[in-house]
Design a protein around this motif. Structure first.
Motif, PDB file in Angstrom:
ATOM      1  N   ARG A 259       0.865  -1.456   0.108  1.00  0.00           N
ATOM      2  CA  ARG A 259      -0.279   0.500  -0.048  1.00  0.00           C
ATOM      3  C   ARG A 259       1.022   1.281   0.412  1.00  0.00           C
ATOM      4  O   ARG A 259       0.297   1.989  -0.684  1.00  0.00           O
ATOM      5  N   ASP A 260       1.641   1.101   0.590  1.00  0.00           N
ATOM      6  CA  ASP A 260       3.308   2.822   0.221  1.00  0.00           C
ATOM      7  C   ASP A 260       3.476   2.461  -1.185  1.00  0.00           C
ATOM      8  O   ASP A 260       4.033   2.579  -2.219  1.00  0.00           O
ATOM      9  N   PHE A 261       1.645   3.237  -2.035  1.00  0.00           N
ATOM     10  CA  PHE A 261       3.154   3.650  -3.146  1.00  0.00           C
ATOM     11  C   PHE A 261       3.626   4.306  -3.167  1.00  0.00           C
ATOM     12  O   PHE A 261       4.481   4.289  -4.751  1.00  0.00           O
ATOM     13  N   GLY A 262       4.668   4.659  -2.723  1.00  0.00           N
ATOM     14  CA  GLY A 262       6.262   5.636  -3.366  1.00  0.00           C
ATOM     15  C   GLY A 262       7.150   4.706  -2.166  1.00  0.00           C
ATOM     16  O   GLY A 262       8.415   4.935  -3.316  1.00  0.00           O
ATOM     17  N   GLY A 263       6.878   3.287  -2.103  1.00  0.00           N
ATOM     18  CA  GLY A 263       8.251   2.676  -1.429  1.00  0.00           C
ATOM     19  C   GLY A 263       8.431   1.014  -2.405  1.00  0.00           C
ATOM     20  O   GLY A 263       9.040   0.076  -1.939  1.00  0.00           O
ATOM     21  N   LEU A 264       7.352   1.386  -4.125  1.00  0.00           N
ATOM     22  CA  LEU A 264       7.786  -0.246  -5.254  1.00  0.00           C
ATOM     23  C   LEU A 264       9.690  -0.587  -4.865  1.00  0.00           C
ATOM     24  O   LEU A 264       9.632  -1.349  -5.435  1.00  0.00           O
ATOM     25  N   ALA A 265      10.052   0.756  -5.290  1.00  0.00           N
ATOM     26  CA  ALA A 265      11.396   0.619  -5.386  1.00  0.00           C
ATOM     27  C   ALA A 265      12.444  -0.189  -4.324  1.00  0.00           C
ATOM     28  O   ALA A 265      13.349  -0.737  -4.668  1.00  0.00           O
ATOM     29  N   THR A 266      11.851  -0.580  -3.604  1.00  0.00           N
ATOM     30  CA  THR A 266      12.814  -1.527  -1.946  1.00  0.00           C
ATOM     31  C   THR A 266      12.229  -2.618  -2.680  1.00  0.00           C
ATOM     32  O   THR A 266      13.089  -3.303  -1.832  1.00  0.00           O
ATOM     33  N   TRP A 267      11.460  -2.775  -3.075  1.00  0.00           N
ATOM     34  CA  TRP A 267      11.198  -4.887  -2.788  1.00  0.00           C
ATOM     35  C   TRP A 267      11.218  -5.140  -4.990  1.00  0.00           C
ATOM     36  O   TRP A 267      10.949  -6.365  -4.828  1.00  0.00           O
ATOM     37  N   GLN A 268      11.044  -4.098  -5.384  1.00  0.00           N
ATOM     38  CA  GLN A 268      10.971  -4.469  -7.148  1.00  0.00           C
ATOM     39  C   GLN A 268      11.870  -4.518  -7.301  1.00  0.00           C
ATOM     40  O   GLN A 268      12.434  -3.255  -7.828  1.00  0.00           O
ATOM     41  N   PRO A 269      12.159  -5.359  -8.394  1.00  0.00           N
ATOM     42  CA  PRO A 269      13.834  -5.590  -8.883  1.00  0.00           C
ATOM     43  C   PRO A 269      13.483  -4.500 -10.200  1.00  0.00           C
ATOM     44  O   PRO A 269      14.863  -3.920 -11.245  1.00  0.00           O
ATOM     45  N   ALA A 270      12.727  -4.274 -10.719  1.00  0.00           N
ATOM     46  CA  ALA A 270      12.486  -3.771 -12.122  1.00  0.00           C
ATOM     47  C   ALA A 270      12.442  -1.949 -12.488  1.00  0.00           C
ATOM     48  O   ALA A 270      12.562  -1.238 -13.015  1.00  0.00           O
ATOM     49  N   VAL A 271      12.499  -1.698 -11.160  1.00  0.00           N
ATOM     50  CA  VAL A 271      12.556  -0.528 -10.741  1.00  0.00           C
ATOM     51  C   VAL A 271      13.532  -0.126  -9.766  1.00  0.00           C
ATOM     52  O   VAL A 271      13.931  -0.682  -9.026  1.00  0.00           O
ATOM     53  N   ALA A 272      14.812   1.063 -10.116  1.00  0.00           N
ATOM     54  CA  ALA A 272      15.836   0.928 -10.179  1.00  0.00           C
ATOM     55  C   ALA A 272      15.323   2.802  -9.266  1.00  0.00           C
ATOM     56  O   ALA A 272      16.129   2.571  -7.765  1.00  0.00           O
TER      57      ALA A 272
END
Length: 156
Positions: free
Chosen positions: A22-35
């Motif tokens: 639900r942390d819309f700003g936190g995707l890069a903390t776990w999604q490897p496609a996002v630097a």
């Protein structure tokens, strides 16, 4: 409209998984496609209408807006505003369900979009396999260090 879907069992309880997603700003903390991901300066990570800019690992930039967030249903929906992908009307939803028998969580990630008919199958497969399934495996690893996630079950 093409559709795609991936899912996984995440070895963490549904509330823990939901707090992460639900942390819309936190995707890069776990999604490897996002630097790197950045919320618009005045946006909170759970504000409907919030906009995040994602610098993708492949160098592309994707801008997305949060269109729905439902804590009771543990679901969020976002649209792509701009991206290098040849899609229009892209809308994705992530949903977390508790697996009461095991205490784990089921996460489903789906998207619908419009594109040139010749691109539909390749884009659906790429979103499913490269973005969603890879991301779900990484989410499982992020939430459970040292434990391997089950392979995502995918269907397009």
């Amino acid at each position: 409209m093409p559709q795609t879907f991936a899912s996984a069992v995440i070895p963490a309880d549904a509330d823990t998984v939901w707090r992460t997603l639900r942390d819309f700003g936190g995707l890069a903390t776990w999604q490897p496609a996002v630097a790197r991901g950045v919320l618009r300066p005045d946006d909170a990570p759970d504000r409907i209408g919030g906009v995040r800019t994602l610098l993708m690992a492949d160098g592309g930039t994707v801008v997305e807006t949060l269109v729905a967030l439902d804590d009771g249903e543990r679901s969020l929906t976002y649209d792509i505003v701009s991206s290098p992908y040849p899609v229009r009307g892209y809308r994705a939803t992530m949903r977390v369900l508790p697996l009461t028998a095991t205490g784990e969580a089921f996460v489903g990630w789906s998207a619908v979009f419009d594109c040139a008919p010749s691109d539909a199958d390749g884009l659906a497969e790429s979103f499913r396999d490269v973005i969603f399934a890879t991301g779900l495996r990484a989410l499982a690893e992020h939430l459970s260090p040292g434990r391997a996630a089950e392979e995502p079950v995918t269907a397009s």
